[in-house]
Design a protein around this motif. Structure first.
Motif, PDB file in Angstrom:
ATOM      1  N   ARG A 287      -3.691  12.003   4.232  1.00 34.73           N
ATOM      2  CA  ARG A 287      -4.104  11.030   3.240  1.00 34.73           C
ATOM      3  C   ARG A 287      -2.845  10.323   2.773  1.00 34.73           C
ATOM      4  O   ARG A 287      -1.830  10.972   2.485  1.00 34.73           O
ATOM      5  N   LEU A 288      -2.904   9.006   2.730  1.00 38.62           N
ATOM      6  CA  LEU A 288      -1.743   8.200   2.335  1.00 38.62           C
ATOM      7  C   LEU A 288      -2.105   7.354   1.125  1.00 38.62           C
ATOM      8  O   LEU A 288      -3.160   6.715   1.112  1.00 38.62           O
ATOM      9  N   PHE A 289      -1.244   7.389   0.122  1.00 35.90           N
ATOM     10  CA  PHE A 289      -1.414   6.526  -1.044  1.00 35.90           C
ATOM     11  C   PHE A 289      -0.291   5.488  -1.013  1.00 35.90           C
ATOM     12  O   PHE A 289       0.830   5.800  -1.418  1.00 35.90           O
ATOM     13  N   PRO A 290      -0.583   4.278  -0.512  1.00 37.33           N
ATOM     14  CA  PRO A 290       0.472   3.258  -0.460  1.00 37.33           C
ATOM     15  C   PRO A 290       1.053   3.051  -1.854  1.00 37.33           C
ATOM     16  O   PRO A 290       0.320   3.034  -2.837  1.00 37.33           O
TER      17      PRO A 290
ATOM     18  N   GLY B 280       3.130  -1.765   6.552  1.00 40.74           N
ATOM     19  CA  GLY B 280       4.300  -2.617   6.715  1.00 40.74           C
ATOM     20  C   GLY B 280       5.493  -1.792   7.161  1.00 40.74           C
ATOM     21  O   GLY B 280       5.337  -0.703   7.729  1.00 40.74           O
ATOM     22  N   THR B 281       6.689  -2.322   6.874  1.00 35.76           N
ATOM     23  CA  THR B 281       7.920  -1.617   7.241  1.00 35.76           C
ATOM     24  C   THR B 281       8.818  -1.574   6.003  1.00 35.76           C
ATOM     25  O   THR B 281       8.517  -2.220   4.997  1.00 35.76           O
ATOM     26  N   ILE B 282       9.933  -0.843   6.105  1.00 35.43           N
ATOM     27  CA  ILE B 282      10.870  -0.796   4.971  1.00 35.43           C
ATOM     28  C   ILE B 282      11.313  -2.213   4.605  1.00 35.43           C
ATOM     29  O   ILE B 282      11.411  -2.568   3.439  1.00 35.43           O
ATOM     30  N   SER B 283      11.558  -3.030   5.620  1.00 32.21           N
ATOM     31  CA  SER B 283      11.996  -4.404   5.346  1.00 32.21           C
ATOM     32  C   SER B 283      10.866  -5.275   4.827  1.00 32.21           C
ATOM     33  O   SER B 283      11.085  -6.193   4.045  1.00 32.21           O
ATOM     34  N   GLN B 284       9.652  -4.994   5.284  1.00 30.48           N
ATOM     35  CA  GLN B 284       8.523  -5.830   4.874  1.00 30.48           C
ATOM     36  C   GLN B 284       7.292  -5.002   4.551  1.00 30.48           C
ATOM     37  O   GLN B 284       6.346  -4.941   5.344  1.00 30.48           O
ATOM     38  N   PRO B 285       7.310  -4.359   3.377  1.00 29.57           N
ATOM     39  CA  PRO B 285       6.107  -3.611   2.989  1.00 29.57           C
ATOM     40  C   PRO B 285       4.940  -4.584   2.834  1.00 29.57           C
ATOM     41  O   PRO B 285       5.154  -5.736   2.446  1.00 29.57           O
ATOM     42  N   THR B 286       3.718  -4.135   3.149  1.00 29.98           N
ATOM     43  CA  THR B 286       2.570  -5.033   3.010  1.00 29.98           C
ATOM     44  C   THR B 286       2.376  -5.372   1.531  1.00 29.98           C
ATOM     45  O   THR B 286       2.651  -4.554   0.654  1.00 29.98           O
ATOM     46  N   LYS B 287       1.875  -6.585   1.296  1.00 27.41           N
ATOM     47  CA  LYS B 287       1.697  -7.015  -0.094  1.00 27.41           C
ATOM     48  C   LYS B 287       0.390  -6.486  -0.674  1.00 27.41           C
ATOM     49  O   LYS B 287       0.343  -5.998  -1.790  1.00 27.41           O
ATOM     50  N   ASP B 288      -0.682  -6.631   0.112  1.00 28.02           N
ATOM     51  CA  ASP B 288      -1.975  -6.140  -0.388  1.00 28.02           C
ATOM     52  C   ASP B 288      -2.078  -4.674  -0.071  1.00 28.02           C
ATOM     53  O   ASP B 288      -2.138  -4.280   1.095  1.00 28.02           O
ATOM     54  N   LYS B 289      -2.088  -3.862  -1.114  1.00 21.65           N
ATOM     55  CA  LYS B 289      -2.053  -2.425  -0.882  1.00 21.65           C
ATOM     56  C   LYS B 289      -3.424  -1.789  -1.026  1.00 21.65           C
ATOM     57  O   LYS B 289      -4.147  -2.064  -1.974  1.00 21.65           O
ATOM     58  N   TYR B 290      -3.751  -0.933  -0.091  1.00 30.34           N
ATOM     59  CA  TYR B 290      -4.974  -0.135  -0.200  1.00 30.34           C
ATOM     60  C   TYR B 290      -4.713   0.986  -1.210  1.00 30.34           C
ATOM     61  O   TYR B 290      -3.591   1.464  -1.340  1.00 30.34           O
ATOM     62  N   ASP B 291      -5.767   1.401  -1.915  1.00 26.35           N
ATOM     63  CA  ASP B 291      -5.611   2.516  -2.853  1.00 26.35           C
ATOM     64  C   ASP B 291      -5.376   3.819  -2.103  1.00 26.35           C
ATOM     65  O   ASP B 291      -4.657   4.701  -2.566  1.00 26.35           O
ATOM     66  N   LEU B 292      -6.021   3.930  -0.948  1.00 28.14           N
ATOM     67  CA  LEU B 292      -6.001   5.201  -0.232  1.00 28.14           C
ATOM     68  C   LEU B 292      -6.320   4.970   1.244  1.00 28.14           C
ATOM     69  O   LEU B 292      -7.172   4.138   1.576  1.00 28.14           O
TER      70      LEU B 292
END
Ligand code: SAH
Length: 278
Positions: free
Chosen positions: A195-198, A125-137
């Protein structure tokens, strides 16, 4: 599996065992993981992931490649291939009748570099609209320069608006370099695994649009101090006051502010604006 790489789809087949191992290791996989793979290509990475995880759904844009891949991988009950564009495909709709593949919890991929930005935006997503369903990794093989920007720390050359934007949405970690010769054909640039941890954003910035603007203008000219880059938004006195509240020097440049500094700076600025407009 042999398949002549197509430039149009940014196809570069990864052939380095070491790089493949590093990607798999970075994903810390278990037999409960449900993966999403972007651009499986000839399936080198897919083949390594499948035996470890509960399920893997892959999205590949190249129709001809899809046919070959299904044939070469054979029938596997934990593998599902969707032909389509990762940026526009409706995953949920495509997975309605495939229970085992729904709600993947991790993404692992050697992505097409030409759409890195849009892929990050789709899944974070973006700063204004982070995604709602988050992946663990999310483990990605991408262009090295971008990898450094995503994982850069303040006060470093690579730390820019992209670093702050992405780090607002995810914790990021640089895993390893992957040289161009690890691919066929070698891309023009070197690569790296990140590696990104949302993250769940507990205390979102008060006004994301303001933070967006501050970042855009603040980093517009990296050699200039903030007081010059932000001239059109605030006078030097106000900027100095805000920076001193953050224990920052009036001569600060954008790269000297950490993510936390940027959030506070934006919030403080919003406050002064609402006071002055009363
Ligand atoms: N994972 C493979 C291939 C990486 S190359 C490997 O490591 O060898 C990038 C892959 O992404 C290619 O297979 C390409 O066809 C695919 N691709 C390119 N654009 C895409 C898009 N918009 N959606 C889905 N896949 C895409």
């Amino acid at each position: 599996m042999n398949y002549k790489p197509r430039k149009r789809f940014a196809q570069h087949w990864l052939k380095s065992d070491k790089a493949l191992n590093n990607i798999v290791e970075a994903a810390s996989l278990t037999n409960e993981d449900r993966l999403l793979e972007i651009g499986p290509g000839t399936g080198v990475l897919t083949r390594r992931l499948l035996p470890i995880v509960e399920s893997l759904v892959a999205v590949e844009i190249d129709r001809d490649l899809c046919k070959k891949l299904v044939k070469s991988l054979g029938e596997k009950d934990n593998f599902l291939l969707l032909q389509g564009d990762i940026l526009s495909i409706d995953l949920e709709a495509n997975l309605t009748s495939f229970k085992k593949f729904q709600n993947p919890n991790k993404i692992v991929a050697n992505i097409p570099y030409n759409i890195t930005g849009p892929i990050l935006q789709r899944f974070l997503g973006t700063i204004s609209q982070p995604t709602k369903d988050k992946y663990d990794l999310i483990v990605l093989l991408l262009q090295k320069e971008v990898a450094h920007r995503l994982t850069a720390k303040p006060n470093s050359k690579a730390f820019g608006a992209l670093s702050v934007r992405i780090q607002y949405l995810a914790m990021t970690e640089f895993i390893c370099d992957v040289p161009a010769i690890a691919f066929y054909p070698p891309p023009k640039v070197d690569s790296a695994v990140v590696r990104l941890f949302p993250r769940v954003i507990d205390t979102p910035v008060d006004n994301p649009k303001v933070l967006d603007t501050l970042l855009k203008l603040g980093f517009a000219n990296r050699r200039k101090m903030l007081k010059n880059n932000l001239k059109s938004l605030m006078d030097v006195d106000l900027l100095t006051q805000l920076l001193s509240e953050l224990d920052l020097n009036p001569q600060a440049r954008a790269e000297n502010l950490s993510l936390e500094n940027w959030i506070s700076f934006s919030n403080l600025f919003v406050k002064t604006q609402s006071i002055s407009s009363v």
